[in-house]
Every structure is written in structure tokens, then in C-alpha cells.
Write an enzyme that holds these catalytic residues in place. Structure first.
Site, mmCIF file in Angstrom:
data_model
loop_
_atom_site.group_PDB
_atom_site.id
_atom_site.type_symbol
_atom_site.label_atom_id
_atom_site.label_comp_id
_atom_site.label_asym_id
_atom_site.label_seq_id
_atom_site.Cartn_x
_atom_site.Cartn_y
_atom_site.Cartn_z
ATOM 1 N N ASP A 172 9.030 49.241 74.620
ATOM 2 C CA ASP A 172 8.011 48.249 74.259
ATOM 3 C C ASP A 172 6.927 48.113 75.324
ATOM 4 O OD1 ASP A 172 9.728 47.725 72.071
ATOM 5 O OD2 ASP A 172 10.793 46.195 73.219
ATOM 6 N N GLU A 195 5.649 44.490 63.329
ATOM 7 C CA GLU A 195 5.896 43.799 64.602
ATOM 8 C C GLU A 195 5.068 44.409 65.723
ATOM 9 O OE1 GLU A 195 10.098 44.227 65.197
ATOM 10 O OE2 GLU A 195 10.017 46.410 65.137
#
Length: 515
Positions: free
Chosen positions: A20, A180
Site C-alpha cells: 500500500d 478502495e
């Protein structure tokens, strides 16, 4: 003077469990952060000038007032940070899942100290900040779950975190699950909304839309700007990207991906990759839509600067009064559970009631595994004869999947023992009686297996047990596993605080191994 026609670099730029990624630039300097989940300190932060070679300069969340994950389950804790630089200040926004929720912290120096958290009111996970030209500050964040997940957006007073507008849905993705990791950008007067879609596995992809307004409606590009889901590339699961423009006007993307063994699994977890961004004639940024342009070896015309290459191998001698940034605790360490000053030149761990099988404050300090062929070793001293006290070296995915070798007691006898924990069941794979209070321990990774070894003199090594690599991969877990393997030193009192400390003289890591 000869002009270099191209520059080569290797992916991933951050190997091992660094998922991420988010990136920002301040002048010639780039800063990158990653998710940290149940490990503490939270949110490792790195610096680079060439985007290829990164040096860790600290952690954003390094104290209890910022991050309390003492009871955090594995793959909980800190999700998907975003870092931004605006008007001389750095901002990091993230989610403490199961804790305080969405919040941000600030710092004038990215190496810290960072402020205490400022909570914000809305959203699920993966919040991002965007500072517009007119002074407005937008929070764009994921909300909902699975096929119902989407991006919402609202404005805040960045000094206080107070919401200035009600949240509105601005993006519903491409019809896939798990829309997301949203980021809002303003590029050449156009607003772009970019998110991941498909879940962080084989269907993972990055999608994008654009609009003349920060709230849309957004025109969606019909195809992903980044995915490998229809290729045989050794890099898969690509997505969760962030864009950055360098000081030459070139655009880049950092994103996560995995290097699968036999196209099936990885113990390394999700890693950080880098690729150049090209712009289409009609104004869309493109990275790699199943074209296999993102590879393990890359060539680019130029990079923005130069940075030193970090070492692949080394040794922690524990001679300083602080731990190196590349070492991590499992959750917040209990008070008195570790020390670098108890015996100078040694790391001491005092076993806690929690063991490697428990969700709690385990006495554990480790380093992310970064290569499928790697080895780690240490010299352990443990004089305790208490039946419950044990210490050693561990390769860990989570409470239900880990292998360990260490000194302890078994059936009233002091032993060197190897423990294999698979799907929550721990077995003593092998043990030998010993009178030694000092023992050399080693774990070797060799693509498909881990070998657990010991030595009494540091010269002659004996293999005590072998465990397959696959059970320590997220792909072998029940449910979602977001981390990769971390190898480290541990101690436990198996239900009570240990009376005596375990001492580790050094901790050595070698790519490929040395024996």
C-alpha cells in the site's frame, strides 16, 4: 561527455512486506510510506532522490499516544497510509482498524517527530488528502464493503480535522469488488479520481476517472491503467497505486504487487514497485494494462536524482542505544520486555505471558523477509531453568503460522527445540537435550522451505527441522491475510512474565545465505 541513454533498475524497489505505498515530493526529495498492520512502530517512512533506492528514516507512528495496538489481531491495525506535502508541512492520513479509525498526523520534518493524531469523522478505510489551489482540503476515503464499496469525499479544516461539508459519494468504481485506496489529484486543471478495484489478489487493478469538478461526475476510463490479471508475468496482484511528478516533469507510479512462487503463493507478502507513467494523447495516465511493461528489470530514460543503494545483507550488533529502523516489534512492546542497556552490546528480551501463538504483547523483534533465498542467525544466551521460559529465533506470518527454534525446557530437561505451527496447531518437530546456555541459531529460506539449524560453536551447523514455505504464505490462510513473513528474536514466559531475560549478541541477515 557521454550521455547515458537509459537507466536500469530492479523491481520491487522495496522488497518484502511493504504494501500500500504512498508517495510525496518536497523539492528534490521523495518520501514514501507503507502499511504496517499489527507491527510497531507504525507506518515506516523512506527517503529517496532517485525513486529507486530508498533509505528508511523512521516511522510515523512511534509512540503509544499515536498508536495503541496491544490487542490487535494480525492483519488488523494500520491500513493504507497516504502521505502528502503542502506549504512546508507533511501530512500522513491512515486508518487504525479496530482502534481510533481514520486520522492524520503532521510534521515539519518527515523524520519526525510527528504530531498526535487528529481524528476525522467519516469513512471506512484508506483515507487520502488533497490540497486544492483555492485552499480547500479534501478527504477522499473508501466506504462500504465488497461490491458495495465506493469512495466518499468531504472537506475538512486541516488544522482541527473538523468536517466542513457532509460526505458525498463521488465514485463507485468499475463494477468490481473493493473499490478502495482512493486518491484525488488535480493535474493541468483536471481532477482525477484513482482507486484500486477487484480485491488485493489476482483480480487486482487500478482504475481512474476525471472531471472538471472535485466532486464529479467523473468520466471513467473504460479499462484499468494498471493490472497483470491476464498475463503470465512473475509479478501479479498489481494495484493500490499513487502518482507523483518529479522535478523533470516526468510522472511515476508506486504500487503494490507480489512475486509468486509457482504462480501460487508468496511468503514475502505484497511489495512496493515503481513504473513510469505515460500520458495518452487524450489526457489519461497509463502504467500497464496487461501489457507486461512492469517487470522485474526496468529501463527508463532518466531518473530525477541519485541515492545510495541499501545493503542486502548485514548484521545488527546492538551497540547503540536505539534499535535500527528496519527492526520492528510485534504490537506495542510491554514495558520492561526489551532493553539495549541491560547488557551493553546485547539485546535483552524478557518473555511475556503472551507466546507466539497469542494475540497480545509478545516479546518479539524482527525484520521483514525480503528475498525467497535468505538466512538469519543469532547467538542466544538463556540461563533460565524455568519450565515455562523459552527464547529463540522465529519466522512468523501470524499467530497460526510460524516456525521457531530455541532454548527451553521439555519434560523437565533443557533442550534445543524446533517448533512448527501450521493452521494454529503447534508441534515439536525435533528436540535435543543440552546443557548449553549459549547457542547459535539459524533459519534458512530456500524458495519452498525453511530450515531450522543450531550450532554450539558457530562453525558446525546441525539441521534440526524443516518446514514448508507455503503454510507461511497469506494464500494458505483462512480469510484475508495482508502481511508477509517477518523473522526475528523472541522470548516467552508461556502465561507469565519470565524471571530471567534472554540475551541476543547480534542478529545477522544474508541474502542467499552463507552456508
Amino acid at each position: 561527455m557521454m550521455i547515458q541513454s537509459s537507466i536500469s533498475y530492479s523491481n520491487p524497489i522495496l522488497p518484502g512486506f511493504y504494501p500500500d505505498p504512498s508517495i510525496t515530493r518536497a523539492g528534490d526529495d521523495f518520501y514514501l510510506v507503507c502499511s504496517s498492520f499489527e507491527y510497531f512502530p507504525g507506518v515506516p517512512i523512506f527517503h529517496s532522490r532517485d525513486l529507486i533506492h530508498w533509505t528508511q528514516i523512521g516511522h510515523v507512528l512511534d509512540r503509544m499516544s499515536q498508536l495503541d495496538i496491544r490487542g490487535c489481531k494480525s492483519s488488523g491495525g494500520i491500513f493504507a497510509p497516504t502521505i502528502r506535502y503542502y506549504d512546508g508541512m507533511f501530512y500522513m492520513i491512515t486508518t487504525d482498524v479496530g482502534g481510533r479509525g481514520n486520522f492524520y498526523v503532521t510534521a515539519a520534518d518527515p523524520a519526525g517527530p510527528w504530531s498526535d493524531p487528529i481524528s476525522i469523522p467519516y469513512g471506512g478505510i484508506d483515507p487520502s488528502l488533497m490540497f486544492d489551489d483555492d485552499g480547500r482540503v479534501y478527504v477522499t476515503t473508501q466506504q462500504g464493503a465488497d461490491y458495495d464499496s465506493h469512495a466518499i469525499q468531504y472537506e475538512i479544516d486541516v488544522a482541527t480535522g473538523e468536517a466542513l461539508t457532509e460526505p458525498v459519494v463521488i465514485w463507485t468504481g468499475d463494477g468490481g469488488p473493493w473499490t478502495e485506496g482512493p486518491h484525488l489529484y488535480k493535474i493541468n486543471g483536471i481532477y482525477y479520481i484513482m482507486t484500486a478495484s477487484g480485491g488485493t489478489a489476482k483480480e487486482h487493478r487500478e482504475i481512474i476517472g476525471r472531471s472538471s469538478s472535485p466532486y464529479g461526475p467523473f468520466e471513467r476510463l473504460p479499462h484499468p491503467i494498471l493490472t497483470h490479471k491476464d498475463t503470465e508475468s512473475p509479478i501479479q496482484y498489481l494495484g493500490h497505486a499513487d502518482l507523483i511528478e518529479d522535478n523533470n516533469g516526468d510522472w511515476w507510479a508506486v504500487f503494490l504487487g507480489v512475486r509468486l512462487v509457482d504462480s501460487k503463493y508468496t511468503v514475502l507478502g505484497r511489495e512496493t514497485f515503481l513504473a513510469p507513467v505515460s500520458w495518452s494523447e487524450d489526457g489519461w495516465p497509463m502504467i500497464d494494462n496487461n501489457e507486461d511493461t512492469v517487470g522485474l528489470e526496468m529501463k527508463v530514460p532518466r531518473v530525477p536524482g541519485s541515492s545510495p543503494k541499501p545493503a542486502d545483507s548485514g548484521r545488527y550488533e546492538f551497540d547503540d542505544d536505539t534499535l535500527p529502523f528496519s527492526l520492528t516489534f510485534l504490537r506495542n512492546p510491554a514495558e520492561g520486555s526489551w532493553s539495549l542497556g541491560e547488557r551493553p552490546g546485547w539485546l535483552s528480551l524478557r518473555g511475556q505471558p503472551a507466546s507466539l501463538n497469542d494475540i497480545g504483547q509478545v516479546a518479539f523483534i524482527g525484520r521483514r523477509q525480503q528475498h525467497v533465498k535468505e538466512e538469519w542467525s543469532t547467538l542466544l544466551e538463556l540461563t533460565s531453568t524455568q519450565a515455562s521460559e523459552e527464547a529463540g529465533l522465529c519466522v512468523r506470518l501470524d499467530e497460526k503460522a510460524h516456525y521457531a527454534i530455541g532454548l527451553g525446557q521439555h519434560e523437565g530437561q533443557r533442550v534445543i527445540a524446533a517448533y512448527l505451527t501450521v493452521k494454529g496447531k503447534t508441534e515439536i518437530a525435533a528436540s535435543i537435550p543440552t546443557t548449553a546456555e549459549k547457542v547459535y541459531l539459524k533459519i534458512q529460506a530456500d524458495i519452498a522451505k525453511y530450515s531450522l539449524l543450531y550450532s554450539l560453536d558457530g562453525q558446525e551447523w546441525h539441521e534440526l527441522a524443516v518446514g514448508a514455505a507455503y503454510p507461511l504464505s497469506p494464500q494458505a490462510m483462512e480469510g484475508n491475510g495482508f502481511t508477509g513473513v517477518v523473522i526475528g528474536m523472541y522470548a516467552t514466559g508461556h502465561g507469565e512474565i519470565a524471571r530471567e531475560q534472554a540475551y541476543f549478541d547480534w542478529f545477522d541477515y544474508r541474502i542467499g545465505g552463507s552456508s
